[in-house]
Design a protein around this motif. Structure first.
Motif, PDB file in Angstrom:
ATOM      1  N   LYS A   1      -0.786  -3.762   8.963  1.00 61.26           N
ATOM      2  CA  LYS A   1      -1.059  -3.276  10.226  1.00 61.26           C
ATOM      3  C   LYS A   1      -1.726  -1.867  10.217  1.00 61.26           C
ATOM      4  CE  LYS A   1       2.816  -5.650  12.644  1.00 61.26           C
ATOM      5  NZ  LYS A   1       4.027  -5.482  13.342  1.00 61.26           N
ATOM      6  N   MET A   2      -2.685  -1.590  11.000  1.00 55.59           N
ATOM      7  CA  MET A   2      -3.452  -0.703  10.839  1.00 55.59           C
ATOM      8  C   MET A   2      -2.824   0.512  11.867  1.00 55.59           C
ATOM      9  SD  MET A   2      -5.751  -0.776   8.476  1.00 55.59           S
ATOM     10  CE  MET A   2      -7.132   0.490   8.734  1.00 55.59           C
ATOM     11  N   SER A   3      -2.659   1.763  11.609  1.00 57.73           N
ATOM     12  CA  SER A   3      -2.304   2.694  12.703  1.00 57.73           C
ATOM     13  C   SER A   3      -3.434   3.045  13.623  1.00 57.73           C
ATOM     14  CB  SER A   3      -1.741   4.068  12.019  1.00 57.73           C
ATOM     15  OG  SER A   3      -2.703   4.556  11.003  1.00 57.73           O
ATOM     16  N   THR A   4      -4.520   3.154  13.149  1.00 56.86           N
ATOM     17  CA  THR A   4      -5.839   3.080  13.939  1.00 56.86           C
ATOM     18  C   THR A   4      -6.652   1.980  14.247  1.00 56.86           C
ATOM     19  OG1 THR A   4      -7.112   4.005  12.153  1.00 56.86           O
ATOM     20  CG2 THR A   4      -5.773   5.675  13.322  1.00 56.86           C
ATOM     21  N   SER A   5      -8.057   2.107  14.531  1.00 54.35           N
ATOM     22  CA  SER A   5      -8.601   0.893  14.668  1.00 54.35           C
ATOM     23  C   SER A   5      -9.096   0.468  12.944  1.00 54.35           C
ATOM     24  CB  SER A   5     -10.087   1.208  15.361  1.00 54.35           C
ATOM     25  OG  SER A   5     -10.750   2.058  14.257  1.00 54.35           O
ATOM     26  N   GLN A   6      -9.620  -0.827  13.049  1.00 53.56           N
ATOM     27  CA  GLN A   6      -9.839  -1.471  11.627  1.00 53.56           C
ATOM     28  C   GLN A   6     -11.200  -0.865  11.078  1.00 53.56           C
ATOM     29  OE1 GLN A   6      -9.153  -5.472  11.466  1.00 53.56           O
ATOM     30  NE2 GLN A   6      -6.972  -5.532  12.198  1.00 53.56           N
ATOM     31  N   VAL A   7     -11.849  -0.155  11.919  1.00 57.02           N
ATOM     32  CA  VAL A   7     -13.020   0.534  11.474  1.00 57.02           C
ATOM     33  C   VAL A   7     -12.891   1.364  10.116  1.00 57.02           C
ATOM     34  CG1 VAL A   7     -15.088   1.961  12.069  1.00 57.02           C
ATOM     35  CG2 VAL A   7     -14.013   0.590  13.789  1.00 57.02           C
ATOM     36  N   LEU A   8     -13.458   1.009   8.973  1.00 60.08           N
ATOM     37  CA  LEU A   8     -13.427   1.741   7.941  1.00 60.08           C
ATOM     38  C   LEU A   8     -14.928   2.536   7.446  1.00 60.08           C
ATOM     39  CD1 LEU A   8     -11.670  -0.867   5.673  1.00 60.08           C
ATOM     40  CD2 LEU A   8     -10.842   0.760   6.847  1.00 60.08           C
ATOM     41  N   THR A   9     -14.802   3.575   6.664  1.00 60.32           N
ATOM     42  CA  THR A   9     -15.921   4.233   6.117  1.00 60.32           C
ATOM     43  C   THR A   9     -16.762   3.141   5.275  1.00 60.32           C
ATOM     44  OG1 THR A   9     -14.812   5.186   4.225  1.00 60.32           O
ATOM     45  CG2 THR A   9     -15.062   6.191   6.157  1.00 60.32           C
ATOM     46  N   VAL A  10     -18.190   3.324   5.192  1.00 65.17           N
ATOM     47  CA  VAL A  10     -18.794   2.426   4.215  1.00 65.17           C
ATOM     48  C   VAL A  10     -18.350   2.403   2.808  1.00 65.17           C
ATOM     49  CG1 VAL A  10     -21.311   2.749   3.182  1.00 65.17           C
ATOM     50  CG2 VAL A  10     -21.073   3.271   5.464  1.00 65.17           C
TER      51      VAL A  10
ATOM     52  N   GLN B   1      -2.692   5.168   2.960  1.00 70.88           N
ATOM     53  CA  GLN B   1      -1.633   5.066   3.513  1.00 70.88           C
ATOM     54  C   GLN B   1      -1.381   5.465   4.840  1.00 70.88           C
ATOM     55  OE1 GLN B   1       1.322   3.281   2.069  1.00 70.88           O
ATOM     56  NE2 GLN B   1       2.081   3.590   4.271  1.00 70.88           N
ATOM     57  N   ARG B   2      -2.242   6.605   5.321  1.00 69.10           N
ATOM     58  CA  ARG B   2      -2.143   7.172   6.564  1.00 69.10           C
ATOM     59  C   ARG B   2      -2.860   6.157   7.720  1.00 69.10           C
ATOM     60  NH1 ARG B   2      -6.083  10.181   4.446  1.00 69.10           N
ATOM     61  NH2 ARG B   2      -8.118  10.019   5.372  1.00 69.10           N
ATOM     62  N   LYS B   3      -3.555   5.361   7.267  1.00 63.52           N
ATOM     63  CA  LYS B   3      -4.311   4.417   8.145  1.00 63.52           C
ATOM     64  C   LYS B   3      -3.435   3.232   8.303  1.00 63.52           C
ATOM     65  CE  LYS B   3      -9.420   5.310   8.173  1.00 63.52           C
ATOM     66  NZ  LYS B   3      -9.582   4.733   9.176  1.00 63.52           N
ATOM     67  N   ARG B   4      -2.378   3.012   7.716  1.00 63.21           N
ATOM     68  CA  ARG B   4      -1.310   1.791   7.809  1.00 63.21           C
ATOM     69  C   ARG B   4      -0.170   2.428   8.780  1.00 63.21           C
ATOM     70  NH1 ARG B   4      -0.379   1.001   1.582  1.00 63.21           N
ATOM     71  NH2 ARG B   4      -2.628   1.728   0.931  1.00 63.21           N
ATOM     72  N   THR B   5       0.458   1.429   9.167  1.00 61.40           N
ATOM     73  CA  THR B   5       1.827   1.459  10.105  1.00 61.40           C
ATOM     74  C   THR B   5       2.731   0.545   9.659  1.00 61.40           C
ATOM     75  OG1 THR B   5       2.822   1.993  12.224  1.00 61.40           O
ATOM     76  CG2 THR B   5       0.960   0.083  11.903  1.00 61.40           C
ATOM     77  N   GLY B   6       3.972   1.098   9.890  1.00 57.54           N
ATOM     78  CA  GLY B   6       5.075   0.168   9.384  1.00 57.54           C
ATOM     79  C   GLY B   6       5.242  -0.121   7.970  1.00 57.54           C
ATOM     80  N   VAL B   7       6.123  -0.859   7.523  1.00 59.31           N
ATOM     81  CA  VAL B   7       6.312  -1.185   6.239  1.00 59.31           C
ATOM     82  C   VAL B   7       5.403  -2.325   5.811  1.00 59.31           C
ATOM     83  CG1 VAL B   7       8.053  -2.068   4.592  1.00 59.31           C
ATOM     84  CG2 VAL B   7       8.974  -0.999   6.632  1.00 59.31           C
ATOM     85  N   ASP B   8       4.847  -1.969   4.515  1.00 58.16           N
ATOM     86  CA  ASP B   8       3.960  -2.897   4.032  1.00 58.16           C
ATOM     87  C   ASP B   8       4.671  -4.002   3.572  1.00 58.16           C
ATOM     88  OD1 ASP B   8       2.105  -0.765   4.271  1.00 58.16           O
ATOM     89  OD2 ASP B   8       2.252  -0.010   2.128  1.00 58.16           O
ATOM     90  N   PRO B   9       3.916  -5.152   3.784  1.00 60.53           N
ATOM     91  CA  PRO B   9       4.656  -6.494   3.523  1.00 60.53           C
ATOM     92  C   PRO B   9       4.554  -6.911   2.000  1.00 60.53           C
ATOM     93  CG  PRO B   9       2.410  -6.877   4.424  1.00 60.53           C
ATOM     94  CD  PRO B   9       2.564  -5.505   4.494  1.00 60.53           C
ATOM     95  N   VAL B  10       3.830  -6.236   1.194  1.00 58.47           N
ATOM     96  CA  VAL B  10       4.031  -6.500  -0.142  1.00 58.47           C
ATOM     97  C   VAL B  10       4.563  -5.374  -1.134  1.00 58.47           C
ATOM     98  CG1 VAL B  10       2.241  -8.174   0.026  1.00 58.47           C
ATOM     99  CG2 VAL B  10       1.723  -5.446  -0.517  1.00 58.47           C
ATOM    100  N   ASP B  11       4.982  -5.514  -2.287  1.00 61.30           N
ATOM    101  CA  ASP B  11       5.435  -4.332  -3.169  1.00 61.30           C
ATOM    102  C   ASP B  11       4.138  -3.798  -3.479  1.00 61.30           C
ATOM    103  OD1 ASP B  11       6.553  -2.842  -4.940  1.00 61.30           O
ATOM    104  OD2 ASP B  11       7.570  -4.256  -6.172  1.00 61.30           O
ATOM    105  N   CYS B  12       3.900  -2.448  -3.271  1.00 57.72           N
ATOM    106  CA  CYS B  12       2.770  -1.834  -3.671  1.00 57.72           C
ATOM    107  C   CYS B  12       2.815  -0.720  -4.831  1.00 57.72           C
ATOM    108  CB  CYS B  12       1.803  -1.068  -2.488  1.00 57.72           C
ATOM    109  SG  CYS B  12       1.650  -2.156  -1.099  1.00 57.72           S
ATOM    110  N   SER B  13       3.983  -0.892  -5.416  1.00 60.81           N
ATOM    111  CA  SER B  13       4.427   0.031  -6.518  1.00 60.81           C
ATOM    112  C   SER B  13       3.660   0.287  -7.527  1.00 60.81           C
ATOM    113  CB  SER B  13       5.672  -0.198  -7.351  1.00 60.81           C
ATOM    114  OG  SER B  13       5.958  -1.638  -7.722  1.00 60.81           O
ATOM    115  N   LYS B  14       2.641  -1.076  -7.979  1.00 65.31           N
ATOM    116  CA  LYS B  14       1.731  -1.103  -8.945  1.00 65.31           C
ATOM    117  C   LYS B  14       0.378  -0.646  -8.570  1.00 65.31           C
ATOM    118  CE  LYS B  14       3.842  -5.139 -11.250  1.00 65.31           C
ATOM    119  NZ  LYS B  14       3.732  -6.552 -11.667  1.00 65.31           N
ATOM    120  N   LEU B  15       0.396  -0.589  -7.232  1.00 71.55           N
ATOM    121  CA  LEU B  15      -0.943  -0.157  -6.625  1.00 71.55           C
ATOM    122  C   LEU B  15      -0.904   1.426  -6.218  1.00 71.55           C
ATOM    123  CD1 LEU B  15      -1.730  -3.280  -4.434  1.00 71.55           C
ATOM    124  CD2 LEU B  15      -2.569  -2.678  -6.635  1.00 71.55           C
ATOM    125  N   GLN B  16       0.263   1.954  -6.347  1.00 72.54           N
ATOM    126  CA  GLN B  16       0.497   3.320  -5.594  1.00 72.54           C
ATOM    127  C   GLN B  16      -0.715   4.244  -6.342  1.00 72.54           C
ATOM    128  OE1 GLN B  16       4.262   4.850  -6.266  1.00 72.54           O
ATOM    129  NE2 GLN B  16       4.181   6.713  -5.338  1.00 72.54           N
TER     130      GLN B  16
END
Length: 339
Positions: free
Chosen positions: A251-260, A286-301
């Motif tokens: 879930k995005m905290s803002t719109s789904q528009v991303l940079t190039v 992370q700041r563009k997301r909201t709520g709890v991430d549905p996956v374990d992102c420890s490896k991607l931190q």
């Protein structure tokens, strides 16, 4: 006299907007002031970094001289020889990496996924916004070059302002990409059915990347002023559209528009992993997301943190904080081969 009188009458008949420059609105004045402050801050930061780099080099040189002065002649010769050997190994490693990079990008031009950055929007942007887009393009090129599965990268619609800005980049003439002054619709007229414009306004969700398709990223900064511009362009041209399946994984905290650069890096990550979830959580801050991430992102931190401040929209504090840092990352040693 008659000519002067005629000119005077013409000036009187001209609308006020043609005879005198229209004053800026309050919002435009605020934006201009913000841009000016940003440029001053940017120049100050650049000067500060240059001074810090100079001092660091002087400190290292002094430490090296002190080390040599406090050892015997035999040890001194061994230290110098060791340093020369280390430099030689580093140069050989860089040369080897460069050759592998050229090989990967050469192969990508033949069998890689075609991805276009449509830069034909310069007329819609301010100088600051164009500069921001240039930074994003530099980052795109660096990311693609480091990838184990690089795409066949295109820049289309390179005209006037955009062309002059790109030509100022160090080594741009040697970049291993396709450079087109024409719009993609002209440059790829024989493959129109395979053109797919990536836009958050599309109703079609992209499930996978088709090797036969050519995916287009809109090179536009501050899209909030031009809502739906890429979607409208694609519809007018009669080409397909699609959006990334972001909503299926976060879930995005803002719109789904991303940079190039974010979109390009997501696509490159997907080409490597064939996993949208990993690609999104690796690239999207992370700041563009909201709520709890549905996956374990420890490896991607660590990967996620690396990209948290690589934003390209004008006026965002992240850009003001990291623009120069991104520039350091993006400028690589140009490849020997031309595009």
């Amino acid at each position: 006299m008659a000519a002067a009188a005629s000119e005077n009458v013409d000036n009187q008949l001209k609308p006020e907007s043609e005879s005198e420059p229209k004053p800026l609105s309050k919002n435009a004045q605020k934006k201009l002031l913000k841009q000016q402050k940003y440029q001053v801050k940017k120049a100050e930061k650049k000067a500060q970094e240059k001074e810090q780099k100079k001092k660091a080099q002087e400190r290292k040189h002094k430490e090296w001289e002190e080390t040599l002065a406090n050892v015997t002649e035999e040890e001194r010769l061994k230290l110098i020889e060791s340093r020369i050997t280390l430099r030689k190994e580093r140069m050989e490693k860089r040369s080897e990496e460069k050759e592998k990079k050229i090989e990967r990008l050469t192969q990508a031009k033949e069998i890689g996924q075609n991805i276009v950055v449509d830069v034909d929007f310069a007329h819609c942007m301010s100088e600051t916004e164009i500069s921001s887009l240039i930074q994003q393009i530099m980052y795109c090129y660096a990311v693609n070059g480091r990838s184990t599965s690089p795409c066949h990268l295109w820049l289309t619609g390179i005209k006037e302002q955009m062309s002059s800005h790109l030509d100022k980049l160090p080594g741009f003439d040697k970049w291993f990409i396709e450079k087109e002054t024409r719009c993609y619709i002209e440059a790829m007229a024989d493959r129109k059915d395979n053109l797919v414009y990536l836009t958050a306004d599309s109703e079609t969700v992209l499930d996978d990347l088709d090797p036969k398709d050519i995916y287009i990223i809109g090179g536009l900064v501050d899209r909030n002023r031009f809502k739906g511009i890429t979607m409208n362009k694609a519809q007018e041209q009669g080409i397909k559209t699609a959006k990334l399946p972001i909503g299926e994984y976060m879930k995005m905290s803002t719109s789904q528009v991303l940079t190039v650069n974010q979109v390009l890096e997501i696509l490159v990550n997907f080409l490597e992993t064939r996993d949208w979830k990993t690609s999104f959580f690796t690239v999207i801050p992370q700041r563009k997301r909201t709520g709890v991430d549905p996956v374990d992102c420890s490896k991607l931190q660590s990967l996620s943190e690396e990209h948290q401040d690589k934003e390209g929209h004008v006026g965002e504090s992240a850009e003001e904080h990291d623009l120069l840092e991104r520039k350091k990352v993006c400028i690589e040693v140009p490849l020997e081969s031309g595009s």
